[in-house]
Write a protein that holds these residues in place. Structure first.
Motif, PDB file in Angstrom:
ATOM      1  N   LEU A   1      21.873   7.740  99.390  1.00 59.27           N
ATOM      2  CA  LEU A   1      21.001   8.651  98.653  1.00 59.27           C
ATOM      3  C   LEU A   1      21.629  10.026  98.494  1.00 59.27           C
ATOM      4  O   LEU A   1      21.348  10.732  97.520  1.00 59.27           O
TER       5      LEU A   1
ATOM      6  N   ALA B   1      18.198  13.809 100.078  1.00 59.04           N
ATOM      7  CA  ALA B   1      18.106  12.410 100.496  1.00 59.04           C
ATOM      8  C   ALA B   1      17.110  12.247 101.644  1.00 59.04           C
ATOM      9  O   ALA B   1      16.286  11.326 101.647  1.00 59.04           O
TER      10      ALA B   1
ATOM     11  N   TYR C   1      13.607  12.576 100.380  1.00 61.77           N
ATOM     12  CA  TYR C   1      13.184  11.376  99.652  1.00 61.77           C
ATOM     13  C   TYR C   1      12.760  10.275 100.618  1.00 61.77           C
ATOM     14  O   TYR C   1      11.703   9.646 100.450  1.00 61.77           O
TER      15      TYR C   1
END
Length: 215
Positions: free
Chosen positions: A57, A67, A70
């Motif tokens: 990510l 990342a 997320y």
């Protein structure tokens, strides 16, 4: 007086030697140790998996911070920036800035948190599905690969253009639902072909009967 020699057990008892005996408590401790080792292995496997996901990510979303945010929002959807900061260990100001960028890019969605009390209701955020995230990245990756594929053509041109001369690389992303629908459509088409084949066989048999009657 008996001439028999004492057994090993009798000799040990006479000498005061302790004989180890397995107990249920010992078995329980051994079982607990094995369970703890399994849990440690599972925790390590999850940690390694999370690290690999964050690495991937980080490339997709440009930074490790984005990342981690997320991943946290996939674990705990509709979290506020303060809750994301607590879950990731990042500074609240860093999280707020990253969430604003991710929202502008369409990676996260947000809404006002409903509250019965008066006051400023904060935004709560959720991340788009991984399949949607991959779909957003595919176009960029495809363009970059096509540019690389046409590198020699760009080098030979006196005035290189930004657009590749050809598009040999094409990446398609399909969800499981789409694959299931395609499979069902193929099954339906196959059934229709079978029905048509049976109808043709029936027509052929009727023609053969008509030919026999004529003869």
């Amino acid at each position: 007086m008996s001439d028999e020699e004492p057994t090993d057990t009798e000799a040990n008892e006479a000498e005061g030697v302790e004989i180890p005996v397995d107990t249920e408590e010992g078995d329980t401790e051994a079982g607990g140790g094995a369970r703890e080792r399994l849990e440690e292995e599972a925790d390590r496997a999850r940690s390694e998996f999370d690290s690999r996901v964050v690495d991937i990510l980080s490339w997709v979303l440009d930074t490790e911070t984005r990342a981690r945010i997320y991943v946290q929002l996939r674990k705990a959807p509709w979290s506020t920036s303060e809750e994301v900061a607590e879950g990731t260990g990042l500074y609240p100001s860093t999280v707020r800035e990253a969430l604003a960028e991710l929202y502008d890019e369409g990676v996260v969605d947000r809404r006002k948190r409903e509250s019965e009390g008066a006051g400023n209701n904060p935004y709560e955020y959720t991340a788009i599905a991984p399949s949607d995230l991959v779909g957003n990245v595919v176009g960029r990756v495809q363009d970059e690969l096509n540019t690389l594929f046409n590198l020699d053509s760009h080098l030979e041109e006196s005035e290189p253009t930004s657009e590749p001369t050809s598009q040999p690389v094409s990446i398609e992303v399909s969800s499981e639902d789409e694959e299931d629908e395609e499979g069902e459509e193929e099954n339906v088409e196959g059934e229709e072909e079978d029905v048509e084949g049976e109808e043709e066989n029936v027509e052929g048999e009727e023609e053969d009967e008509e030919g026999k009657e004529e003869r």
